[in-house]
Write a protein that holds these residues in place. Structure first.
Motif, mmCIF file in Angstrom:
data_model
loop_
_atom_site.group_PDB
_atom_site.id
_atom_site.type_symbol
_atom_site.label_atom_id
_atom_site.label_comp_id
_atom_site.label_asym_id
_atom_site.label_seq_id
_atom_site.Cartn_x
_atom_site.Cartn_y
_atom_site.Cartn_z
ATOM 1 N N VAL A 11 0.835 -1.203 0.000
ATOM 2 C CA VAL A 11 0.000 0.000 0.000
ATOM 3 C C VAL A 11 0.869 1.251 0.000
ATOM 4 N N GLY A 12 1.950 1.238 0.798
ATOM 5 C CA GLY A 12 2.866 2.374 0.818
ATOM 6 C C GLY A 12 3.485 2.618 -0.544
ATOM 7 N N ALA A 13 3.897 1.555 -1.240
ATOM 8 C CA ALA A 13 4.485 1.696 -2.571
ATOM 9 C C ALA A 13 3.478 2.273 -3.559
ATOM 10 N N LEU A 14 2.203 1.872 -3.439
ATOM 11 C CA LEU A 14 1.175 2.420 -4.326
ATOM 12 C C LEU A 14 0.917 3.892 -4.038
ATOM 13 N N PHE A 15 0.943 4.294 -2.767
ATOM 14 C CA PHE A 15 0.824 5.715 -2.426
ATOM 15 C C PHE A 15 1.965 6.508 -3.062
ATOM 16 N N VAL A 16 3.186 5.982 -2.961
ATOM 17 C CA VAL A 16 4.351 6.672 -3.540
ATOM 18 C C VAL A 16 4.203 6.791 -5.055
ATOM 19 N N GLY A 220 2.846 10.715 -0.874
ATOM 20 C CA GLY A 220 4.204 10.202 -1.047
ATOM 21 C C GLY A 220 5.043 10.310 0.204
ATOM 22 N N GLN A 221 5.209 11.555 0.684
ATOM 23 C CA GLN A 221 6.154 11.787 1.766
ATOM 24 C C GLN A 221 5.683 11.241 3.106
ATOM 25 N N VAL A 222 4.385 11.344 3.398
ATOM 26 C CA VAL A 222 3.879 10.915 4.707
ATOM 27 C C VAL A 222 3.341 9.482 4.644
ATOM 28 N N LEU A 223 2.213 9.287 3.975
ATOM 29 C CA LEU A 223 1.585 7.963 3.988
ATOM 30 C C LEU A 223 2.469 6.908 3.322
ATOM 31 N N GLY A 224 2.953 7.204 2.132
ATOM 32 C CA GLY A 224 3.721 6.205 1.396
ATOM 33 C C GLY A 224 5.019 5.822 2.068
ATOM 34 N N TRP A 225 5.907 6.812 2.273
ATOM 35 C CA TRP A 225 7.221 6.484 2.811
ATOM 36 C C TRP A 225 7.197 6.079 4.268
ATOM 37 N N LEU A 226 6.210 6.550 5.030
ATOM 38 C CA LEU A 226 6.116 6.085 6.415
ATOM 39 C C LEU A 226 5.724 4.610 6.461
ATOM 40 N N LEU A 227 4.778 4.208 5.611
ATOM 41 C CA LEU A 227 4.407 2.791 5.568
ATOM 42 C C LEU A 227 5.589 1.928 5.136
ATOM 43 N N VAL A 228 6.354 2.411 4.153
ATOM 44 C CA VAL A 228 7.531 1.671 3.699
ATOM 45 C C VAL A 228 8.570 1.593 4.816
ATOM 46 N N ALA A 229 8.843 2.731 5.474
ATOM 47 C CA ALA A 229 9.867 2.767 6.522
ATOM 48 C C ALA A 229 9.500 1.891 7.711
#
Length: 291
Positions: A11-16, A220-229
């Protein structure tokens, strides 16, 4: 998230993946886009980081590595944003994701982690895919300058790989949110300075542009990369690398639906080569043992 790290990572990758299309719609310079996506993320990231509990504080060396990761992230954002106009939102994101091969090479060169025969066999088709996706062998394709865009995207991939490598190498301190906040601050500051020198930074780009960039910051910066991190430490490295390939797939689809981008058959075949080669390479890697 604790129980479904794979789903969270996907999901994080799709947000990014939405970032490229949103940046294209903002119609601003690379420096402006990179600076504002960091700045507009801070009001959300800062309270989350300050509320984070557990783990040890970063030692001086760890903070230096985190700042360096932020500088590399800024390089990735600046170069990749330039590539969006030059080669297209979807293809630029595909090209940047050759990181799934570069990161293991960094681990081999720096940490002496072994590489598999499967990984080495994947390199030639991957490089051919980069050439095809960048339209190096074609003329009259979309984008203002596909060849220059390919160069910028590959340089962005090098910065992106260094960022991911340092972030993973420095992830044992237990303060993921605080480390990511420091990455975002240093990336924003670097984007402002370097962007002002390279193509300029508009401090007042207009409300429409700020609106699009606010969506970049959110998705990208909040939802996406936070989920990835937050998810990547709970997954084997090769699984995380494969799940990040949802980003270029989503970007190509969104570029076609929203921006009307139409890659040529050779460019699409290059995308397929990059994605399949990356999967072939990463599936041969075993996760590193935890110390």
């Amino acid at each position: 998230m604790q129980r479904l790290p794979g789903l969270s990572m996907a999901v994080g990758a799709l947000f990014v993946s939405a970032s490229a299309v949103l940046i294209d719609l903002a119609r601003v310079s690379p420096g402006t886009a990179s600076f504002y996506r960091c700045l507009l993320a801070l009001p959300v990231l800062a309270p989350l980081a300050l509320r984070e509990r557990g783990g040890r504080g970063h030692a001086a060396g760890g903070r230096v590595m985190t700042v360096l990761a932020g500088l590399l992230f800024a390089g990735d954002m600046l170069l990749w944003t330039a590539a969006i106009e030059e080669v297209g939102a979807g293809l630029s994101t595909v090209l940047v994701n050759v990181q799934v091969v570069i990161v293991p090479l960094l681990a081999w060169a720096v940490d002496r982690e072994p590489v598999t025969r499967r990984f080495l066999l994947a390199l030639p088709p991957l490089l051919l895919g980069v050439v095809l996706a960048g339209a190096v062998l074609e003329s009259g394709v979309g984008g203002s300058d596909p060849v220059l865009g390919t160069i910028h995207a590959v340089l962005a991939a090098l910065c992106y790989s260094g960022y991911l490598f340092l972030l993973r190498r420095n992830s044992g301190e237990g303060r993921t949110l605080r480390a990511y906040l420091l990455v975002t601050v240093s990336a924003g500051a670097c984007s402002l300075v370097v962007g002002a020198w390279w193509q300029g930074v508009e401090l007042a780009p207009g409300w429409a542009a700020i609106g699009w960039l606010a969506l970049v910051a959110l998705f990208g910066q909040v939802l996406g990369w936070l989920l990835v991190a937050l998810s990547s430490p709970r997954l084997p490295s090769h699984v995380g690398a494969i799940l990040l390939l949802f980003t270029p797939v989503g970007a190509v689809a969104l570029g076609a639906l929203v921006l009307g981008e139409r890659p040529t058959p050779l460019q699409l075949s290059g995308c397929v080569l990059i994605l399949t080669s990356s999967c072939m390479a990463t599936m041969g890697h075993r996760p590193a043992r935890e110390s």
